[in-house]
Design a protein around this motif. Structure first.
Motif, PDB file in Angstrom:
ATOM      1  N   LYS A  34      -1.820   2.564  -3.990  1.00  0.00           N
ATOM      2  CA  LYS A  34      -3.137   2.212  -3.444  1.00  0.00           C
ATOM      3  C   LYS A  34      -4.239   2.503  -4.468  1.00  0.00           C
ATOM      4  CE  LYS A  34      -1.945   2.784   1.430  1.00  0.00           C
ATOM      5  NZ  LYS A  34      -2.091   3.628   2.651  1.00  0.00           N
TER       6      LYS A  34
ATOM      7  N   ALA B 136      -4.041  -0.261  -7.098  1.00  0.00           N
ATOM      8  CA  ALA B 136      -4.601  -1.514  -6.587  1.00  0.00           C
ATOM      9  C   ALA B 136      -6.128  -1.455  -6.557  1.00  0.00           C
ATOM     10  CB  ALA B 136      -4.056  -1.792  -5.186  1.00  0.00           C
TER      11      ALA B 136
ATOM     12  N   SER C 123      -4.015  -6.788  -1.238  1.00  0.00           N
ATOM     13  CA  SER C 123      -2.869  -5.904  -1.429  1.00  0.00           C
ATOM     14  C   SER C 123      -2.306  -5.504  -0.068  1.00  0.00           C
ATOM     15  CB  SER C 123      -3.252  -4.654  -2.233  1.00  0.00           C
ATOM     16  OG  SER C 123      -4.179  -3.870  -1.523  1.00  0.00           O
TER      17      SER C 123
ATOM     18  N   ARG D 240      -2.074 -11.499  -5.326  1.00  0.00           N
ATOM     19  CA  ARG D 240      -1.615 -10.642  -4.235  1.00  0.00           C
ATOM     20  C   ARG D 240      -0.708  -9.550  -4.796  1.00  0.00           C
ATOM     21  NH1 ARG D 240       1.109 -14.071  -1.364  1.00  0.00           N
ATOM     22  NH2 ARG D 240       3.194 -13.122  -1.467  1.00  0.00           N
ATOM     23  N   PHE D 241      -0.889  -8.345  -4.304  1.00  0.00           N
ATOM     24  CA  PHE D 241      -0.123  -7.170  -4.743  1.00  0.00           C
ATOM     25  C   PHE D 241       0.553  -6.568  -3.517  1.00  0.00           C
ATOM     26  CE2 PHE D 241       0.101  -2.558  -5.675  1.00  0.00           C
ATOM     27  CZ  PHE D 241       0.788  -2.572  -6.888  1.00  0.00           C
ATOM     28  N   ASP D 242       1.880  -6.617  -3.474  1.00  0.00           N
ATOM     29  CA  ASP D 242       2.631  -6.136  -2.312  1.00  0.00           C
ATOM     30  C   ASP D 242       3.640  -5.077  -2.725  1.00  0.00           C
ATOM     31  OD1 ASP D 242       1.324  -8.041  -0.746  1.00  0.00           O
ATOM     32  OD2 ASP D 242       2.901  -9.532  -1.019  1.00  0.00           O
TER      33      ASP D 242
END
Length: 250
Positions: free
Chosen positions: A107, A110, A126, A169-171
């Motif tokens: 986190k 991100a 995210s 996008r960040f997953d």
């Protein structure tokens, strides 16, 4: 310089016997020491040259208008960057491991990237699953890897020739005994003929790229006993997936 495929082949040979492992380990260590020594010997005088240029600019600002001054300065900056990345590539397998809270770590990363694109039109989202297990990693090198991948995604979406939404996008989620971290962009994508070589050293399809960024990323992730993959479609975008094992941190 060995390619990513060369290292995979060497790893397979090393697993055949203890004698082969010891011999190839000594060979690879010797290779790394030679690269480090050469990089170090070149980087030191190059740094002095760059410092001298900055001093000249400060004392004689008129040089900034000289015809080839900016080109010379950019060439030196590129060489300095190349040597730094060569050193990072050479030392990609040397890890300083620390057990971390994965949720907090990702986190924070991100958020750091999101703050770096505030002056762009990029839509960044995210989704980090809650309750991810703690893992033992080299916090600096994994951060370097993920921010490099996010930086590549940024460059990709900004290079779009057609108008429209720019998105990244960040997953992150856990699947069985692995943590999967994916970075998806809607940039121009990578040609199928190129995708198999993008992790090889000095292969780049980006203007002013050194061709070492993804090679470094692969070495760092491999050193964590993980792996990195990419899926891409021209005109649609790319998805890079970093997979890290968590068996040792249940």
């Amino acid at each position: 310089m060995f390619s990513a495929t060369d290292y995979d082949n060497l790893q397979q040979i090393m697993e055949e016997s203890t004698q082969k492992r010891e011999l190839l380990t000594r060979l690879l260590e010797s290779h790394k020491m030679e690269v480090s020594a050469i990089s170090h010997e070149i980087r030191n005088p190059l740094t002095l040259v760059y410092s001298t240029l900055q001093l000249i600019e400060a004392q004689h600002p008129e040089v900034l208008s000289f015809r080839y001054w900016n080109t010379m300065r950019q060439d030196i900056e590129y060489m300095t960057q190349l040597l730094e990345e060569l050193s990072s590539y050479n030392n990609g397998e040397k890890l300083f491991l620390t057990k971390i809270d994965t949720d907090t770590y990702l986190k924070s990363l991100a958020l750091s990237f999101a703050s770096s694109i505030l002056d762009t039109e990029i839509e960044f989202t995210s989704r980090i699953a809650s309750g991810l297990p703690s893992i033992t990693i080299d916090t600096v090198k994994l951060k370097q890897t993920l921010l490099n991948l996010l930086g590549n995604a940024k460059d990709a979406v900004l290079s779009r020739t057609n108008s429209g939404r720019q998105s990244i996008r960040f997953d992150a989620e856990r699947k069985d005994k692995f943590i999967h971290i994916t970075i998806t962009d809607n940039g121009p994508g990578i040609a199928s003929n190129d995708i198999h070589s993008i992790f090889d050293p000095f292969v780049t399809y980006k203007k002013n790229g050194t061709g070492l960024g993804l090679a470094i990323a692969r070495r760092i992730i491999t050193a964590h006993n993980g792996f990195i993959q990419v899926e891409s479609t021209l005109g649609i975008g790319s998805t890079f997936t970093v997979t890290l094992p968590v068996e040792q941190n249940p």
